[in-house]
Design a protein around this motif. Structure first.
Motif, PDB file in Angstrom:
ATOM      1  N   GLU A 156       0.832  -1.204   0.000  1.00  0.00           N
ATOM      2  CA  GLU A 156       0.000   0.000   0.000  1.00  0.00           C
ATOM      3  C   GLU A 156       0.865   1.252   0.000  1.00  0.00           C
ATOM      4  O   GLU A 156       0.576   2.217  -0.715  1.00  0.00           O
ATOM      5  N   ARG A 157       1.947   1.227   0.787  1.00  0.00           N
ATOM      6  CA  ARG A 157       2.851   2.388   0.806  1.00  0.00           C
ATOM      7  C   ARG A 157       3.497   2.583  -0.553  1.00  0.00           C
ATOM      8  O   ARG A 157       3.647   3.717  -1.028  1.00  0.00           O
ATOM      9  N   ARG A 158       3.894   1.473  -1.206  1.00  0.00           N
ATOM     10  CA  ARG A 158       4.486   1.597  -2.539  1.00  0.00           C
ATOM     11  C   ARG A 158       3.478   2.161  -3.534  1.00  0.00           C
ATOM     12  O   ARG A 158       3.836   2.974  -4.399  1.00  0.00           O
ATOM     13  N   ALA A 163       1.959   6.730  -6.754  1.00  0.00           N
ATOM     14  CA  ALA A 163       0.972   7.708  -7.208  1.00  0.00           C
ATOM     15  C   ALA A 163       1.480   9.132  -6.975  1.00  0.00           C
ATOM     16  O   ALA A 163       1.347  10.009  -7.840  1.00  0.00           O
ATOM     17  N   LEU A 164       2.088   9.377  -5.823  1.00  0.00           N
ATOM     18  CA  LEU A 164       2.601  10.710  -5.510  1.00  0.00           C
ATOM     19  C   LEU A 164       3.751  11.091  -6.444  1.00  0.00           C
ATOM     20  O   LEU A 164       3.814  12.219  -6.949  1.00  0.00           O
ATOM     21  N   ILE A 165       4.657  10.141  -6.679  1.00  0.00           N
ATOM     22  CA  ILE A 165       5.799  10.445  -7.545  1.00  0.00           C
ATOM     23  C   ILE A 165       5.340  10.579  -8.992  1.00  0.00           C
ATOM     24  O   ILE A 165       5.873  11.403  -9.753  1.00  0.00           O
ATOM     25  N   GLY A 166       4.327   9.793  -9.388  1.00  0.00           N
ATOM     26  CA  GLY A 166       3.765   9.967 -10.723  1.00  0.00           C
ATOM     27  C   GLY A 166       3.225  11.361 -10.923  1.00  0.00           C
ATOM     28  O   GLY A 166       3.411  11.977 -11.983  1.00  0.00           O
ATOM     29  N   LEU A 184       7.760  13.544   2.118  1.00  0.00           N
ATOM     30  CA  LEU A 184       7.244  12.766   3.253  1.00  0.00           C
ATOM     31  C   LEU A 184       7.175  11.285   2.918  1.00  0.00           C
ATOM     32  O   LEU A 184       7.529  10.437   3.738  1.00  0.00           O
ATOM     33  N   ALA A 185       6.720  10.969   1.698  1.00  0.00           N
ATOM     34  CA  ALA A 185       6.574   9.564   1.310  1.00  0.00           C
ATOM     35  C   ALA A 185       7.927   8.858   1.231  1.00  0.00           C
ATOM     36  O   ALA A 185       8.051   7.689   1.611  1.00  0.00           O
ATOM     37  N   LEU A 186       8.939   9.568   0.723  1.00  0.00           N
ATOM     38  CA  LEU A 186      10.273   8.977   0.609  1.00  0.00           C
ATOM     39  C   LEU A 186      11.100   9.144   1.873  1.00  0.00           C
ATOM     40  O   LEU A 186      12.194   8.590   1.979  1.00  0.00           O
ATOM     41  N   GLU A 187      10.584   9.931   2.811  1.00  0.00           N
ATOM     42  CA  GLU A 187      11.288  10.232   4.064  1.00  0.00           C
ATOM     43  C   GLU A 187      12.647  10.873   3.769  1.00  0.00           C
ATOM     44  O   GLU A 187      13.694  10.432   4.239  1.00  0.00           O
ATOM     45  N   THR A 221      15.485   5.377  -1.853  1.00  0.00           N
ATOM     46  CA  THR A 221      15.472   5.055  -3.283  1.00  0.00           C
ATOM     47  C   THR A 221      14.070   4.659  -3.712  1.00  0.00           C
ATOM     48  O   THR A 221      13.346   4.005  -2.958  1.00  0.00           O
ATOM     49  N   HIS A 222      13.704   5.051  -4.915  1.00  0.00           N
ATOM     50  CA  HIS A 222      12.402   4.655  -5.469  1.00  0.00           C
ATOM     51  C   HIS A 222      12.555   4.387  -6.953  1.00  0.00           C
ATOM     52  O   HIS A 222      13.269   5.113  -7.659  1.00  0.00           O
ATOM     53  N   LEU A 223      11.907   3.325  -7.438  1.00  0.00           N
ATOM     54  CA  LEU A 223      11.899   3.003  -8.859  1.00  0.00           C
ATOM     55  C   LEU A 223      10.482   3.193  -9.371  1.00  0.00           C
ATOM     56  O   LEU A 223       9.558   2.519  -8.924  1.00  0.00           O
TER      57      LEU A 223
END
Length: 393
Positions: A156-158, A163-166, A184-187, A221-223
């Motif tokens: 759910e967090r991913r 969605a936020l990064i999109g 906030l989402a990526l801290e 990190t986020h992909l």
């Protein structure tokens, strides 16, 4: 005397002992709450003590019914899974949760010893494994539900993060609220430096592996899946002039100039995706604008003004293939080295031969490789022709 099926006297005494303990369960609950309240994160108020007490009441009711062979209502069968899910949502570390759950055995066993008479000591020894097995089974039930809920929450967090990064990447000038939400989402701190890399999705295996390694090392990190590309966003360690090779060694991908803050990440992603589109099989490792500008310029030039590249390429195509290849190879090598002598060494020919070839290239194409502006046009046209398969056509 015939066997009537009645329980042995020792089992009767065991059942009676457990029943007495069940009737005095309030004492067990109080001891449990007092001891758990000293454990972090319970001592930090992450789980309200009223919730701890309610769960303890149900837990001891369930455990004593199991140990004493009493009926277990269906509602009590859900206590363990409910505790596991609740503690996962409250972000209680699994190790601390299991430490709390295993207090059940210590408290139960101490209470059984206290309630047992002198003649029941042997009885306790007979049942110690049974008591431990019931508590361990209960602990396993809680652990399984905790792990399952943790996985659900992570997905759910991913999903929310994606969605936020999109939304952040959808505009080159992002809304400040989107920047704050992603931070906030990526801290992360929105003002940190970020490395942005991209690759086309069918070729993103190494980038995905790198993202996992970076995350495992503790680096935010986020992909992101954008449909055609996979875009990696990670905190940048080092100076802005450092290369991506340290963070993404041996990863074939396009990298953008370091983004100075999350607000610059959309533009960096835009650049990285465009560079990824023009990378070929010959490009191994991270490649950025310094390495790929001429190819990217050639593609864009062909899209916007195909006649410009044809001014350079058409005269070359009228030459014999062998001569055309010699001139093009010499022009490209000279553009890479800037040295007639070095080009001569690379192509195993005399320096005068290089000079003559460069002069001939200028006569045919109209671009003198010793003049930067003309050389840039020739490089862009030749890069496009190599992508288009027309260099030696």
């Amino acid at each position: 005397m015939p066997n009537t099926g009645a329980a042995p006297p020792s089992e009767d005494r065991w059942t009676a002992l457990v029943h007495r303990l069940h009737d005095d369960a309030d004492s067990l609950v109080s001891q449990f709450v007092d001891r758990v309240a000293l454990l972090p994160p319970y001592s930090q108020g992450r789980v309200p003590l009223d919730r701890v007490r309610d769960d303890a009441i149900s837990s001891f009711d369930y455990l004593l019914r199991r140990i004493g062979d009493l009926p277990v209502p269906e509602r009590l069968g859900e206590v363990g899974p409910s505790i596991g899910r609740d503690r996962a949502r409250r972000q209680v570390p699994l190790e601390q949760l299991l430490t709390a759950v295993r207090l059940d055995f210590r408290i139960l066993w101490a209470a059984l010893r206290e309630h047992a008479g002198a003649r029941d000591l042997e009885l306790l020894v007979e049942h110690v494994e049974e008591v431990w097995a019931v508590v361990e089974d209960y602990s396993t039930t809680i652990q399984v539900s905790f792990v399952q809920e943790t996985a659900v929450l992570a997905r759910e967090r991913r999903r929310v993060r994606s969605a936020l990064i999109g939304s952040l990447l959808s505009r080159l000038e992002p809304d400040p609220q989107d920047v704050t939400a992603v931070a906030l989402a990526l801290e992360v701190d929105a003002d940190w430096l970020f490395l942005v890399a991209a690759t086309r999705q069918p070729e993103d295996r190494s980038l995905r592996a790198a993202a996992e390694q970076l995350s495992a090392s503790g680096r935010p990190t986020h992909l992101q899946d954008t449909g055609r590309h996979s875009v990696l966003i990670t905190r940048w360690h080092g100076s802005e002039r450092a290369t991506a090779d340290d963070a993404l060694p041996h990863v074939t991908c396009a990298v953008a100039p370091v983004a100075r803050g999350l607000a610059e990440v959309p533009r960096a992603a835009h650049i990285a995706q465009h560079v990824a589109d023009v990378m070929g099989a010959e490009h191994a490792g991270p490649h950025g604008l310094p390495q790929m500008w001429s190819r990217l310029a050639g593609v864009r030039m062909a899209e916007l003004a195909p006649g410009v590249s044809s001014v350079v390429l058409d005269p070359l195509h009228r030459l014999r293939p062998a001569e055309r290849d010699r001139l093009v190879d010499t022009a490209l090598d000279y553009a890479a080295t800037g040295s007639v002598q070095q080009t001569a060494g690379n192509l195993y020919c005399h320096r005068n031969t290089v000079v003559n070839r460069l002069r001939r290239f200028a006569e045919v194409s109209g671009c003198d490789m010793t003049k930067p502006r003309q050389a840039a046009l020739a490089l862009a046209a030749l890069e496009w022709s190599s992508l288009d398969g027309t260099t030696s056509g």
